[in-house]
Design an enzyme around this catalytic site. Structure first.
Site, PDB file in Angstrom:
ATOM      1  N   LYS A   1     -45.951  85.302 -18.969  1.00 28.08           N
ATOM      2  CA  LYS A   1     -44.645  84.552 -19.900  1.00 28.08           C
ATOM      3  C   LYS A   1     -44.387  83.490 -18.847  1.00 28.08           C
ATOM      4  O   LYS A   1     -44.111  82.175 -19.422  1.00 28.08           O
ATOM      5  CB  LYS A   1     -43.596  85.580 -20.387  1.00 28.08           C
ATOM      6  CG  LYS A   1     -42.471  84.852 -20.801  1.00 28.08           C
ATOM      7  CD  LYS A   1     -41.231  85.766 -21.292  1.00 28.08           C
ATOM      8  CE  LYS A   1     -40.616  86.205 -20.119  1.00 28.08           C
ATOM      9  NZ  LYS A   1     -39.487  85.245 -19.653  1.00 28.08           N
ATOM     10  N   ASN A   2     -43.916  84.018 -17.815  1.00 31.86           N
ATOM     11  CA  ASN A   2     -43.274  82.731 -16.906  1.00 31.86           C
ATOM     12  C   ASN A   2     -44.134  81.528 -16.095  1.00 31.86           C
ATOM     13  O   ASN A   2     -43.592  80.818 -15.658  1.00 31.86           O
ATOM     14  CB  ASN A   2     -42.350  83.498 -15.752  1.00 31.86           C
ATOM     15  CG  ASN A   2     -41.204  84.264 -16.437  1.00 31.86           C
ATOM     16  OD1 ASN A   2     -40.820  84.215 -17.848  1.00 31.86           O
ATOM     17  ND2 ASN A   2     -40.693  85.102 -15.613  1.00 31.86           N
TER      18      ASN A   2
END
Ligand code: EPZ
Length: 415
Positions: free
Chosen positions: A22-23
């Site tokens: 996600k990051n």
């Protein structure tokens, strides 16, 4: 509102495929705004925060095509530089769009970002970096307007190795005139993935992973395709869940170098971990040994694993101490663990955890993404049934968590 219903006390057993990070995916999606040509992103997780980011790009005039974990983005028709407030408020990483829009349009209008309430989360380092690149910043009634004639290379030192500030300054400086030095930068793997994506479209950046990044501004970009790195926090979360339920699992599609401190701390609890190329197997100990944890910038112990470990250590065979050095308010989930029978005292940034034999199922509420992961972990290991509300926080960052846990033998349902 939907909740998770978990019947606890079942060992996790089997294999789990780890999704894209996600990051890493979020700043890379933002970075596509710099590229007037087509960008293809593979291994992108199907999670709420990605959908929000893609929605913002479409509102700015970009064309987005999504097929499972593959996304194609065409920004050639981009026609705006104002980020809608309601979407800015949805998540922290919306602020990374600012650096990209400054690079593409030399202007951006936005409001303070939202995201998990784990602290004040100011953006002063982002704005300070933009100023040094020649950006004029006007703030009125909560709206911030950043604009510049052109971006000029600068020698920038961050007060703290902020992940977001590092990423935002990389984006804006990638098209600045001259060379930019960014010092005391974040060294997380997601920074290196962003550098690889940017260089893949024609940028000239070196140093990601070290404490200084050097960006030589370029004037044009070209089509690119990039595969996002595996999600190291999702991987660590499933490892903690396996230990908490006295299970044995295999993680597939990981990068074990990115989770070395998590592996090290889980071995300290007594877990047996075997690392293979891009997979890893873990076998839980009979008794979980207490350990001490201090969160630090990468490559130190990740703050995003703090909640999961605190929940795991609530049933350790002794007293553990966890110190949260990155965010000032990241223990909100502890009160919910206490409702399940945990014996934890929080003093400021320190949690003192006296292990108990087991937790009891209860009705608990998620208030942030990783705190939510901690509560699901607690529900999986607790005696009896737990009802966990606030699951929208969790689904921001964990792809198909219910299905993945069911495949591992957990009794969990979304109702
Ligand atoms: C990123 O947040 C991650 N989010 C966070 O993951 C992660 O916890 C954090 O980095 C630290 O590793 C994304 O990548 C989308 P920071 P970010 O800037 O960039 C202070 C998750 O659960 N600070 O490194 O917001 C800040 O308040 C999320 O996936 C300033 O004071 O984190 C914090 O105390 C949660 N001024 C510290 O620095 C600034 O201008 C670290 O923040 C910027 C940050």
């Amino acid at each position: 509102m939907e909740s998770y219903i978990i019947e606890g006390g079942r060992k996790l057993d089997g294999e789990v495929n780890i999704s894209g990070s996600k990051n890493a995916a979020l700043p890379i999606i933002a970075a596509t705004l710099l590229n007037p040509e087509k960008s293809e992103i593979e291994n992108c997780p199907n999670i709420h925060d990605v959908f929000i980011m893609l929605n913002i790009l479409e509102i700015l005039g970009c064309k987005v095509h999504k097929e499972n974990s593959k996304i194609t983005i065409d920004t050639s028709q981009i026609n705006d530089y104002e980020i809608p407030e309601n979407l800015m408020r949805e998540m922290r990483s919306s602020v990374i769009l600012v650096g990209a829009l400054l690079g593409r349009k030399h202007k951006c209008i936005f409001t303070y970002p939202g995201g998990c309430e784990i602290g004040a989360r100011p953006i002063n380092m982002h704005l300070e970096g933009f100023k040094q690149l020649g950006v004029e910043i006007v703030e009125e009634y909560g709206r911030i307007t950043c604009s510049c004639e052109k971006l000029k290379g600068a020698d920038i030192t961050l007060d703290f190795p902020s992940v977001g500030a590092t990423e935002n300054i990389m984006l804006a400086s990638s098209v600045a005139e001259g060379t930019t030095y960014i010092r005391n930068v974040a060294r997380e793997p997601e920074i290196k993935d962003l550098q690889d994506f940017l260089n893949g479209m024609g940028a000239n950046i070196i140093g990601a992973g070290s404490n200084t990044i050097i960006v030589k501004g370029v004037s044009q970009f070209h089509e690119t395709s990039h595969k996002v790195i595996p999600d190291r926090i999702e991987a660590g979360t499933y490892l903690c869940m396996a230990v908490a339920t006295h299970g044995n699992i295999v993680l597939k599609n990981i990068n074990s170098e990115h989770i070395s401190t998590t592996i090290h701390k889980l071995r300290q609890t007594g877990a047996k971990i075997e690392v293979h190329k891009n997979e890893l197997s873990i076998c839980a100990p009979k008794l979980i040994s207490p350990i001490n944890i201090k969160t630090l910038p990468y490559p130190g112990f990740p703050t995003d694993m703090q909640s999961q470990f605190t929940a795991l250590l609530s049933i350790a065979n002794g007293t553990s101490i966890v110190v949260e050095n990155i965010f000032e308010n990241r223990f909100k989930y502890v009160n919910e663990l206490i409702r399940m029978g945990a014996n934890i005292v929080v003093e400021g940034r320190t949690a003192i955890i006296q292990g108990v034999d087991t937790l009891k199922g209860a009705m608990v509420e998620i208030k942030d993404l990783r705190g939510g992961a901690a509560l699901v972990l607690a529900g999986l290991m607790a005696d009896g049934e737990s009802k966990i509300s606030g699951i929208h926080y969790l689904e921001r960052g964990y792809e198909n968590i219910v299905e993945k846990l069911q495949l591992l033998g957990a009794k969990i349902e979304k109702k």
